[in-house]
Design an enzyme around this catalytic site. Structure first.
Site, PDB file in Angstrom:
ATOM      1  N   ASN A   4       5.675  16.497  13.379  1.00  0.00           N
ATOM      2  CA  ASN A   4       6.785  15.931  12.599  1.00  0.00           C
ATOM      3  C   ASN A   4       7.870  16.963  12.242  1.00  0.00           C
ATOM      4  O   ASN A   4       8.975  16.591  11.846  1.00  0.00           O
ATOM      5  CB  ASN A   4       6.290  15.251  11.313  1.00  0.00           C
ATOM      6  CG  ASN A   4       5.634  13.901  11.534  1.00  0.00           C
ATOM      7  OD1 ASN A   4       4.787  13.459  10.758  1.00  0.00           O
ATOM      8  ND2 ASN A   4       6.013  13.220  12.612  1.00  0.00           N
ATOM      9  N   ASP A  33       2.588   4.191   9.621  1.00  0.00           N
ATOM     10  CA  ASP A  33       3.726   4.188  10.535  1.00  0.00           C
ATOM     11  C   ASP A  33       4.691   3.049  10.217  1.00  0.00           C
ATOM     12  O   ASP A  33       4.264   1.966   9.815  1.00  0.00           O
ATOM     13  CB  ASP A  33       3.203   4.062  11.971  1.00  0.00           C
ATOM     14  CG  ASP A  33       4.203   4.580  12.992  1.00  0.00           C
ATOM     15  OD1 ASP A  33       5.288   5.045  12.591  1.00  0.00           O
ATOM     16  OD2 ASP A  33       3.901   4.503  14.193  1.00  0.00           O
TER      17      ASP A  33
END
Ligand code: FPP
Length: 239
Positions: free
Chosen positions: A65, A17
């Site tokens: 996503n 991340d």
């Protein structure tokens, strides 16, 4: 069951991340952050193999996503093909076995072909498994596993009396891989975001504020040292 002191985790999982913030800080496009993240993935995979980790799972693209802007999704999806020499070749040369976990039906045929080719080429490599989770989500994985088990039961290939955790584990995308021992998330977020939830039931968690492209081998090794100081009890008592 407690693990031996100073043991290297057998299976490390990482939520990669912070690529976007890394790029923004430098005035770059988000895609540049993902590219830098992919190159860092190569370095960390090579380091993990050197350290004796047997399986490294990474969250490259989640089932959620797809909600990102189309341009970002398209460029992320084009990344595997762009990384032949700088990523895949290096992993192959290091005798790392590459596999992918997740849905394949929503990927472009070229991406699917590349994934199958990498898996086939590196199938016999024994140094470490790099498990790239792409279009992966634990909830989707559980649904997929439940459907396949229900179908097997309907077809009388499986009886509910003999259904056990091993059977359930082998219906998951991560079939054949051990449970996660150590789960790392970079960039300061402290959540699991639908990543390997079943497999991480007893994983030790490690959160760092460092953004993924800055999480260099030295920091990875430092994290392994933290893991080695943890006491694992697996629901039992400290032994
Ligand atoms: C999260 O950062 C990262 C991703 C959604 C993608 C991770 C992918 C890579 C590191 C590339 C690996 C690629 C392959 C093909 C192996 P973010 O975009 O959410 O960052 P932010 O939270 O700072 O915006």
């Amino acid at each position: 069951m407690s693990h031996a002191p100073n043991a290297v985790p057998n299976h490390v999982a990482i939520i990669l991340d912070g690529n976007g913030r890394w790029a923004k800080k430098r005035g770059l496009e988000r895609h540049e952050g993902h590219r830098a993240g992919a190159l860092n993935l190569r370095d960390i995979a090579l380091t993990a193999a050197d350290c004796g980790v047997n399986v490294l799972s990474v969250f490259a693209f989640s089932t959620e996503n797809w909600q990102r802007p189309k341009e970002e999704v398209d460029r992320l999806m084009a990344l595997p093909a762009e990384l032949d020499e700088v990523l895949w070749d290096k992993l192959e040369a290091a005798q790392i076995s590459i596999r992918f976990s997740g849905r394949r039906d929503r990927l472009k045929p070229d991406t699917r072909d590349l994934m199958a080719e990498l898996e086939a080429k590196t199938f016999t490599h024994t140094r470490m498994v790099l498990n790239v989770c792409l279009d992966y989500g634990s909830k989707d994985e559980r649904l997929h596993a439940t459907k396949s088990i229900a179908q097997a039961a309907l077809d009388k290939k499986l009886s509910l009396e003999t259904l056990d955790i091993t059977t359930l584990s082998s219906a998951l995308y991560t079939q054949g891989l051990p449970d996660v021992d150590f789960l790392i998330r970079t960039s300061g977020e402290q959540r699991l975001s639908n990543f390997l939830l079943f497999q991480s039931a007893y994983a030790e968690l490690y959160f760092t504020r460092v953004l993924w492209p800055d999480f260099k081998p030295k920091r990875f090794k430092r994290a392994l040292k933290v893991y080695q100081k943890r006491t694992r009890k697996f629901g039992g008592v400290k032994g």
